[in-house]
Each structure stands twice: as C-alpha cells, then as structure tokens.
Design an enzyme around this catalytic site. Structure first.
Site, PDB file in Angstrom:
ATOM      1  N   GLY A 157       0.836  -1.207   0.000  1.00 33.92           N
ATOM      2  CA  GLY A 157       0.000   0.000   0.000  1.00 33.92           C
ATOM      3  C   GLY A 157       0.869   1.253   0.000  1.00 33.92           C
ATOM      4  N   ALA A 241       3.721  -1.466  11.205  1.00 35.33           N
ATOM      5  CA  ALA A 241       2.292  -1.591  10.869  1.00 35.33           C
ATOM      6  C   ALA A 241       1.459  -1.686  12.145  1.00 35.33           C
ATOM      7  CB  ALA A 241       2.088  -2.800   9.964  1.00 35.33           C
ATOM      8  N   ARG A 242       1.201  -2.890  12.596  1.00 35.01           N
ATOM      9  CA  ARG A 242       0.495  -3.098  13.858  1.00 35.01           C
ATOM     10  C   ARG A 242       1.158  -4.248  14.603  1.00 35.01           C
ATOM     11  NH1 ARG A 242      -0.896   1.257  13.631  1.00 35.01           N
ATOM     12  NH2 ARG A 242      -2.986   2.163  13.644  1.00 35.01           N
ATOM     13  N   GLU A 271       0.410  -2.887  23.108  1.00 31.40           N
ATOM     14  CA  GLU A 271       1.135  -1.667  23.473  1.00 31.40           C
ATOM     15  C   GLU A 271       0.252  -0.732  24.310  1.00 31.40           C
ATOM     16  OE1 GLU A 271       1.897  -0.499  19.274  1.00 31.40           O
ATOM     17  OE2 GLU A 271       0.816   1.347  19.717  1.00 31.40           O
ATOM     18  N   HIS A 289       5.967   3.657  19.024  1.00 33.96           N
ATOM     19  CA  HIS A 289       4.957   3.981  17.992  1.00 33.96           C
ATOM     20  C   HIS A 289       5.158   5.405  17.456  1.00 33.96           C
ATOM     21  CE1 HIS A 289       0.654   2.877  16.535  1.00 33.96           C
ATOM     22  NE2 HIS A 289       1.272   3.639  15.655  1.00 33.96           N
TER      23      HIS A 289
HETATM   24  C1  8YV Z   1      -0.818   7.145  14.443  1.00 32.96           C
HETATM   25  C2  8YV Z   1      -0.661   5.010  13.105  1.00 32.96           C
HETATM   26  O1  8YV Z   1      -0.053   8.056  15.105  1.00 32.96           O
HETATM   27  O2  8YV Z   1      -2.060   6.297  11.729  1.00 32.96           O
HETATM   28  C3  8YV Z   1      -1.804   5.214  12.200  1.00 32.96           C
HETATM   29  O3  8YV Z   1      -2.467   4.206  11.898  1.00 32.96           O
HETATM   30  O4  8YV Z   1      -0.279   3.937  13.334  1.00 32.96           O
HETATM   31  C4  8YV Z   1       0.059   6.108  13.804  1.00 32.96           C
HETATM   32  O5  8YV Z   1       1.014   6.631  12.979  1.00 32.96           O
HETATM   33  C5  8YV Z   1      -1.819   6.585  15.381  1.00 32.96           C
HETATM   34  O6  8YV Z   1      -2.408   5.431  14.943  1.00 32.96           O
HETATM   35  C6  8YV Z   1      -2.871   7.621  15.637  1.00 32.96           C
HETATM   36  O7  8YV Z   1      -4.132   7.095  15.902  1.00 32.96           O
END
Ligand code: 8YV
Length: 323
Positions: A157, A241-242, A271, A289
């Site tokens: 992506g 990513a996650r 986390e 993060h």
């Molecule tokens: C964000 C992220 O800061 O945008 C995303 O999905 O993983 C991060 O970079 C965070 O999730 C904000 O909600």
C-alpha cells in the site's frame, strides 16, 4: 446555526486544536489521559462527532452507548483496527481515517528501523552513552550492509510504496513484494519491483522484511514461528504496521535462536506494554509507535480529521470514509 459538538479524545498539536475550535464546539483532552470505556461512551452520548486515536478502543461495547448522539468517528490516524467497524455500521456511525498525510513519515520510520538494526545503531549509541567505547578498531561493532540488498514488503500500500521508493532510489535496494491487491504497473515499474506469488516467497528471499499490512483479525499473528523459520538467518524483520501482526513469543524465540538476525519494532501487541524480553536484546530496535510522529504530519493528521468531520456536517461526502 450552532456549531457541531466534537470531542477530541487525546491532545492534538496546537495548530490542529485551534482549527477545530474555529469550526466546532470542541471538547479537548487537556491533560491527555487515555479515555476510559465510560468516558468514550459518554462522548458518544453527548457529541455529534468523536475524534479518536489508536489509543482508544472503540469496541462493540463502547459503541453500545445509549442514547447515541454521535454520527461520525473522525479517526486521527490511518489504521482503524481499534474501531469495531461492524458495530459502527450497525449503529449508523460513519468512520473516517487520515491516509496520505502520514505516508512519508511512517515510511521514514521503517527506514530508520531498518538502518538502525542493520548497522547496530541502538547498541552503538548505548555503548557510547555507557562510556564503554574504548576506541576505533577494524572489527568493532560490524553490522550488515543495507545498500544494494533485497527489501521484501508484505503489503504494498501507500506506506510500503513510499518505503520502496526511498530504499530503491536512495539505497539501490531490490524490491520484492506480496500483496493480494498489487499496485498499478507504472508504480511497480518505477521501483523495478518484483511481485511474488506468496508471502512465503518474500520471506525466503528478502534480506529485510518490512510489514505493511493492516492490523486486525485477518492479519493476527501472520508472522508466526513457521513463517519466521522461512527467513534467512541473516535477515531482519521491520514492523511499523500493527503489533499483533507478529506473534511476539515466536519472534523472541527466533531472535534468541538466531533464526533471524534482528528486528526493528515501532508497534507491539498490547502496546504500550512491551514484551520484557525485547528490552534485553541488543539486536532489536524498539520505538514507542513513532510512525507518524513529526510535527508536520501530526498537524496534517488533525487537519485531515477535521476536514472529514466538517465535510459531514456540511452535508458533503467525507473524502476518507471507511464505513
Ligand atoms: C498514528 C498510526 O499516530 O495512523 C496510524 O495508523 O499507526 C500512527 O502513525 C496513530 O495510529 C494515531 O491514531
């Protein structure tokens, strides 16, 4: 006409909060505490729009709030696996996210993790700070060369493509990838990237594997013991990513046994809790993060969330609607 009531769940950069104040009757989170389930439910009961972040679990339970006032969740972030989309849909709530504006910064963090873990930058920095450095020598802290190596992307992506661009055009890396929805041919050609039929092919061939798939049920523990075993012993795993895309126990074992050479992690299952064993490993880079954490990007994310919510209240179609 009175302004829509909007609750922003966490502290945003000043410029974005100022913009929200202009357009909405806004409730800010001054002390930036993570909201409880009860607070989130109260927000859904009392606001026309709620702007959550990754730190707010918007579960079916949260979304069961009665009576429901909220019409739109303007998520601050591109990932939305913390929001139960089915439950939102059932309750007739629109969900939007903030793509594009964080693409480059998140790709930069993935590059930083890759460079740091390969070149032992975290370890080197600790070495100097601990006053352990006794001087230059030819065999001191030799790491792994990045330039010219093969970068394997799981998911292709926006963020993966941005990383591929930096890695290929900046570091002469060969790009291979697996994605059930591959990018258009001209993008693939510009990167001289090669698609692989399976994720396993990418894992076997890459010197660096970077994860760019969404979080959630479908990708839960996608990188498990078996898949880690496919990677080269000298290879590195990067995750911006996650967290739950990786089985942390399997990764810890793989790092201990030398199944792979190292890992760079920006995200973690559960986390902000970080698995204790990672903390003691020198071949792991650990970030809190930071993917989108530049001032420019965080302001842009706030503006984009505002734009989505404002569009909805102006009777327009929010540009980043996910549900
Ligand atoms: C964000 C992220 O800061 O945008 C995303 O999905 O993983 C991060 O970079 C965070 O999730 C904000 O909600």
């Amino acid at each position: 006409m009175s302004k829509p009531r909007v609750i922003i769940t966490r502290k945003w950069p000043e410029a974005a909060e100022a913009e929200a104040k202009k357009l909405f009757d806004v409730q800010l989170n001054k002390n930036d505490h993570p909201m409880t389930v009860a607070e989130l439910q109260e927000a859904l009961r009392t606001a026309d729009a709620v702007c959550p972040t990754v730190s707010d679990t918007i579960s079916a339970e949260v979304l069961s709030a009665q009576p429901l006032k909220c019409k739109i969740l303007g998520n601050f972030g591109v990932g939305f696996n913390h929001i139960d989309l089915n439950a939102a849909k059932e309750r007739g709530i629109i969900v939007t996210n903030t793509p594009d504006v964080l693409t480059d910064c998140t790709a930069d963090i993935a590059m930083t993790l890759m460079l740091m873990v390969a070149r032992r930058a975290g370890e080197g920095e600790r070495h100097v700070r601990n006053r352990e450095w006794t001087g230059w020598r030819p065999t001191h802290m030799m790491g792994t060369k990045v330039t010219g190596k093969t970068l394997g992307l799981i998911g292709m992506g926006r963020i993966a493509r941005a990383m591929a661009h930096k890695a290929h055009h900046g570091f002469g890396m060969k790009i291979i990838f697996n994605d059930p929805y591959p990018p258009p041919k001209e993008i693939v050609d510009n990167l001289k990237a090669e698609s692989r039929n399976t994720m396993e092919d990418v894992l076997q061939e890459a010197d660096f594997v970077s994860l760019h798939c969404p979080g959630g049920k479908e990708t839960y523990h996608l990188i498990n013991k078996e898949r880690l075993a496919l990677m080269k012993p000298g290879a590195f795993l990067i995750n911006s990513a996650r967290g739950d895309v990786i089985d942390p126990k399997a990764l810890i074992n793989a790092l201990k046994k030398g199944t792979i050479a190292g890992a760079g992690l920006d995200v973690y299952e559960g986390e902000p809790k970080v698995q204790e064993e990672f903390l003691t490993m020198n071949n792991v880079i650990l970030f809190p993060h930071l993917g989108s954490a530049s001032t420019e990007t965080r302001v842009a994310m706030g503006m984009r969330a505002i734009e989505n919510v404002n569009a909805y209240f102006n009777g327009e179609k929010p540009r980043d609607r996910v549900v």
